[in-house]
Motif scaffolding. Structure first.
Motif, PDB file in Angstrom:
ATOM      1  N   THR A 166       0.822  -1.215   0.000  1.00 12.36           N
ATOM      2  CA  THR A 166       0.000   0.000   0.000  1.00 12.36           C
ATOM      3  C   THR A 166       0.850   1.257   0.000  1.00 12.36           C
ATOM      4  OG1 THR A 166      -1.783  -1.160   1.171  1.00 12.36           O
ATOM      5  CG2 THR A 166      -1.786   1.247   1.262  1.00 12.36           C
ATOM      6  N   VAL A 167       1.861   1.300   0.849  1.00 15.37           N
ATOM      7  CA  VAL A 167       2.721   2.487   0.922  1.00 15.37           C
ATOM      8  C   VAL A 167       3.505   2.662  -0.373  1.00 15.37           C
ATOM      9  CG1 VAL A 167       4.678   3.527   2.134  1.00 15.37           C
ATOM     10  CG2 VAL A 167       2.873   2.390   3.441  1.00 15.37           C
ATOM     11  N   ASN A 168       3.983   1.567  -0.947  1.00 17.29           N
ATOM     12  CA  ASN A 168       4.682   1.650  -2.230  1.00 17.29           C
ATOM     13  C   ASN A 168       3.762   2.177  -3.327  1.00 17.29           C
ATOM     14  OD1 ASN A 168       7.392   0.921  -1.880  1.00 17.29           O
ATOM     15  ND2 ASN A 168       6.904  -1.256  -1.829  1.00 17.29           N
ATOM     16  N   GLN A 169       2.516   1.686  -3.347  1.00 15.64           N
ATOM     17  CA  GLN A 169       1.590   2.144  -4.386  1.00 15.64           C
ATOM     18  C   GLN A 169       1.232   3.613  -4.193  1.00 15.64           C
ATOM     19  OE1 GLN A 169       1.163   0.892  -7.061  1.00 15.64           O
ATOM     20  NE2 GLN A 169      -0.916   0.703  -7.807  1.00 15.64           N
ATOM     21  N   PHE A 215       8.505   5.445  -0.510  1.00 20.60           N
ATOM     22  CA  PHE A 215       9.349   4.301  -0.847  1.00 20.60           C
ATOM     23  C   PHE A 215      10.379   4.032   0.257  1.00 20.60           C
ATOM     24  CE2 PHE A 215       7.687   4.982  -5.117  1.00 20.60           C
ATOM     25  CZ  PHE A 215       7.469   3.677  -5.531  1.00 20.60           C
ATOM     26  N   SER A 216      10.891   5.092   0.867  1.00 17.56           N
ATOM     27  CA  SER A 216      11.815   4.897   1.985  1.00 17.56           C
ATOM     28  C   SER A 216      11.119   4.223   3.160  1.00 17.56           C
ATOM     29  CB  SER A 216      12.398   6.238   2.428  1.00 17.56           C
ATOM     30  OG  SER A 216      13.437   6.654   1.590  1.00 17.56           O
ATOM     31  N   LEU A 217       9.898   4.678   3.457  1.00 22.67           N
ATOM     32  CA  LEU A 217       9.137   4.085   4.550  1.00 22.67           C
ATOM     33  C   LEU A 217       8.828   2.620   4.256  1.00 22.67           C
ATOM     34  CD1 LEU A 217       7.528   4.159   7.174  1.00 22.67           C
ATOM     35  CD2 LEU A 217       5.602   5.128   5.881  1.00 22.67           C
ATOM     36  N   ALA A 218       8.426   2.330   3.016  1.00 22.67           N
ATOM     37  CA  ALA A 218       8.144   0.941   2.652  1.00 22.67           C
ATOM     38  C   ALA A 218       9.401   0.081   2.779  1.00 22.67           C
ATOM     39  CB  ALA A 218       7.590   0.873   1.228  1.00 22.67           C
ATOM     40  N   GLY A 219      10.556   0.652   2.442  1.00 26.77           N
ATOM     41  CA  GLY A 219      11.809  -0.078   2.608  1.00 26.77           C
ATOM     42  C   GLY A 219      12.088  -0.401   4.065  1.00 26.77           C
ATOM     43  N   ILE A 220      11.809   0.549   4.942  1.00 25.58           N
ATOM     44  CA  ILE A 220      11.993   0.295   6.381  1.00 25.58           C
ATOM     45  C   ILE A 220      11.060  -0.816   6.855  1.00 25.58           C
ATOM     46  CG2 ILE A 220      11.723   1.308   8.676  1.00 25.58           C
ATOM     47  CD1 ILE A 220      12.577   3.999   7.429  1.00 25.58           C
ATOM     48  N   LEU A 221       9.786  -0.752   6.406  1.00 22.19           N
ATOM     49  CA  LEU A 221       8.844  -1.798   6.759  1.00 22.19           C
ATOM     50  C   LEU A 221       9.268  -3.159   6.208  1.00 22.19           C
ATOM     51  CD1 LEU A 221       5.452   0.060   6.113  1.00 22.19           C
ATOM     52  CD2 LEU A 221       6.514  -0.401   8.326  1.00 22.19           C
ATOM     53  N   GLN A 222       9.844  -3.146   5.013  1.00 22.14           N
ATOM     54  CA  GLN A 222      10.261  -4.405   4.380  1.00 22.14           C
ATOM     55  C   GLN A 222      11.344  -5.110   5.175  1.00 22.14           C
ATOM     56  OE1 GLN A 222      11.004  -4.126   0.149  1.00 22.14           O
ATOM     57  NE2 GLN A 222      12.339  -5.920   0.184  1.00 22.14           N
TER      58      GLN A 222
END
Length: 280
Positions: free
Chosen positions: A226-229, A268-275
């Motif tokens: 969701t965050v990436n999209q 995208f940075s936040l999604a990377g942290i979540l990943q």
């Protein structure tokens, strides 16, 4: 003959979840994202009250952890550099070459993250329906062509989008371009890259939601997608606002272009942290 009864779920021609019955009357479930990100199958024997997970072997688990960490960190740094480039452009604290250099550095991280995400899919353990089922480790590969798999198609389109962005970022170093050349060499690849990112995100939703609309606030993978999209949508808004009007030679809206890039990059940075938390 001799094959267990199976029920496949997914989106269109893609199978994203497979359920089969065990000899004791229980069930085993393979889910695309769960298997390739965490390396597990879900098994629930008839006599058991809770579901247990069958893990892949140590080689697969190590691969998944390393590839996930590399991809996640690449997206964190790529997003941070894109946000920095947009901030410099918005505040007017640097010239065009400095902004282009920051964006280009970010683009290298995005491309790395895209390719490593594809490697993670290519080298993910594959399921075998024998007894309770198991995950089979395959030989390491640097490339494969598997367009019938939604996870492969999603990450391949993402990687292709990062390569198209690389064309846009390289062309941004060119000097003395006409308005038509700017729109053709810089703006058009930017829009195409954004479209590819949006398609990749749509395929990721199809994988995690099995072809249906879903909201899963307790599912980390759903939040990452969701965050990436959201970041891809903001990138597209930014790209549309960055079109240069032939009549005036000015952008449609420079503020929207810069702020859209900055906020999308932070997504995208936040999604990377979540990943980093979605690992075996």
């Amino acid at each position: 003959m001799g094959q267990p009864e199976q029920r496949a779920e997914g989106a269109g021609p893609f199978t994203t979840r497979l359920t089969w019955h065990l000899p004791d009357g229980g069930t085993a479930v393979w889910e695309s994202r769960l298997a390739r990100r965490r390396g597990v199958l879900a098994v629930r024997p008839r006599s058991a009250a809770a579901t247990r997970h069958i893990r892949a072997d140590a080689v697969s688990i190590t691969r998944l952890r390393r590839l996930n960490a590399i991809a996640a960190i690449a997206f964190v740094f790529g997003g941070a550099l894109f946000a920095a480039g947009a901030a410099v452009a918005q505040l007017g604290s640097g010239d065009a070459t400095q902004c282009a250099s920051i964006y280009f550095a970010g683009g290298l991280f995005f491309t790395t993250g895209g390719y490593v995400s594809l490697l993670q899919v290519i080298n993910a353990p594959r399921h075998v329906i024998v007894g309770e089922g198991r995950l089979l480790t395959r030989h390491w590969r640097w490339w494969s062509y598997e367009p019938t798999r939604v996870d492969w198609l999603s990450t391949f389109v993402l990687f292709a989008g990062t390569l198209v962005f690389a064309v846009d970022l390289l062309d941004s170093f060119l000097q003395g371009l006409t308005v038509q050349q700017v729109n053709r060499l810089i703006w058009a690849p930017d829009v195409i890259g954004c479209i590819l990112f949006l398609i990749s995100g749509h395929l990721s939703f199809a994988e995690i939601c099995h072809g249906r609309l879903c909201v899963r606030p307790h599912n980390l993978g759903w939040w990452i997608v969701t965050v990436n999209q959201l970041g891809s949508v903001l990138f597209m808004i930014s790209a549309l606002a960055a079109y240069t009007r032939p009549a005036t030679g000015s952008l449609v809206n420079a503020d929207i272009a810069n702020w859209g890039t900055l906020t999308g990059a932070l997504c995208f940075s936040l999604a990377g942290i979540l990943q980093l938390g979605e690992h075996p």
